[in-house]
Write a protein that holds these residues in place. Structure first.
Motif, short mmCIF file in Angstrom:
data_model
loop_
_atom_site.label_atom_id
_atom_site.label_comp_id
_atom_site.label_asym_id
_atom_site.label_seq_id
_atom_site.Cartn_x
_atom_site.Cartn_y
_atom_site.Cartn_z
N TYR A 70 -3.26 -14.92 -0.68
CA TYR A 70 -2.34 -14.42 -1.70
C TYR A 70 -2.08 -12.93 -1.52
N TYR A 110 2.83 -15.73 -2.42
CA TYR A 110 3.04 -14.92 -3.63
C TYR A 110 2.92 -15.81 -4.86
N ALA A 133 7.21 -9.91 -3.83
CA ALA A 133 6.55 -10.48 -2.66
C ALA A 133 6.80 -9.64 -1.42
N HIS A 170 4.81 -6.32 -1.61
CA HIS A 170 3.40 -6.48 -1.27
C HIS A 170 3.23 -6.70 0.23
#
Length: 216
Positions: free
Chosen positions: A35, A65, A84, A87
């Protein structure tokens, strides 16, 4: 290489002890689904140290995500995709990698969210993936409505199916690749066929080599 590649995913960080548990009990994974951010009560977020560890073991990363609890509304789909991609960039994940939205069977889902996700991932430099259950819950109908409005949803996205659920295995006795898909089809290049191992805290997967080649 086989047409379908075996690997795992986990909510817990991939460290030496967890990797050894998997290798000892199942086999060596060629990729690991993790994740992109920490979601309290759900998953620990991927770190750059974990990326270095996995790459040092010749294990690719399948980025997921999951910091959302429903998939409704075009703007919300766009926002999820932006988050997403943000990150992924923060973690140094290369552009061109598939990022998977984690759409659980119990989520509310509509076609607008799916189009928002796909449209925004397209402009981010990453590629659109969606983990989903094509049988239980509303994803299949919403996905097919999105495809009917914009064919790029189908052509640009890869689907990672949670059905049918088989038992957790290693690569030597994994089932023949046979994931279920939405009624309108799609690029179902991933199958999470084994969930919630009692031996190690992982799920087991098979993915198409075309997806494997575009992991990080």
């Amino acid at each position: 290489m086989m047409a379908y590649v075996w690997g795992v995913d986990s909510a817990s960080p991939a460290n030496s002890s967890l990797l050894q548990c998997v290798i000892t009990n199942f086999g060596k994974p060629l990729y690991w689904g993790r994740y992109l951010s920490t979601v309290p009560g759900a998953a620990d977020g991927l770190t750059t140290q974990e990326i270095s560890f996995l790459h040092g073991q010749n294990v690719k990363i399948l980025p997921i995500y999951n910091d959302f609890r429903q998939a409704v509304g075009y703007e919300n789909g766009k926002n999820a995709a932006r988050a997403a991609a943000g990150h992924a960039a923060r973690l140094g994940i290369a552009r061109g990698t598939f990022l998977f939205a984690n759409i659980e069977r119990f989520f509310k889902v509509d076609e607008a969210w799916i189009r928002g996700w796909v449209d925004t991932i397209r402009t981010s430099g990453y590629k659109s993936g969606m983990y989903h259950d094509p049988i239980h819950g509303p994803f299949s109908a919403a996905y097919c409505r999105a495809v009917s409005k914009d064919s790029r949803v189908k052509t640009e996205s890869v689907l990672w199916s949670a059905e049918p659920e088989r038992t957790v295995t290693g690569p030597q006795n994994a089932p023949a690749y046979a994931p279920y898909s939405p009624k309108c089809g799609g690029n179902v290049w991933g199958w999470q066929y084994g969930r919630d191992s009692k031996t190690c805290p992982i799920d087991t997967n098979l993915i198409d080599t075309r997806l494997y080649g575009q992991l990080f």
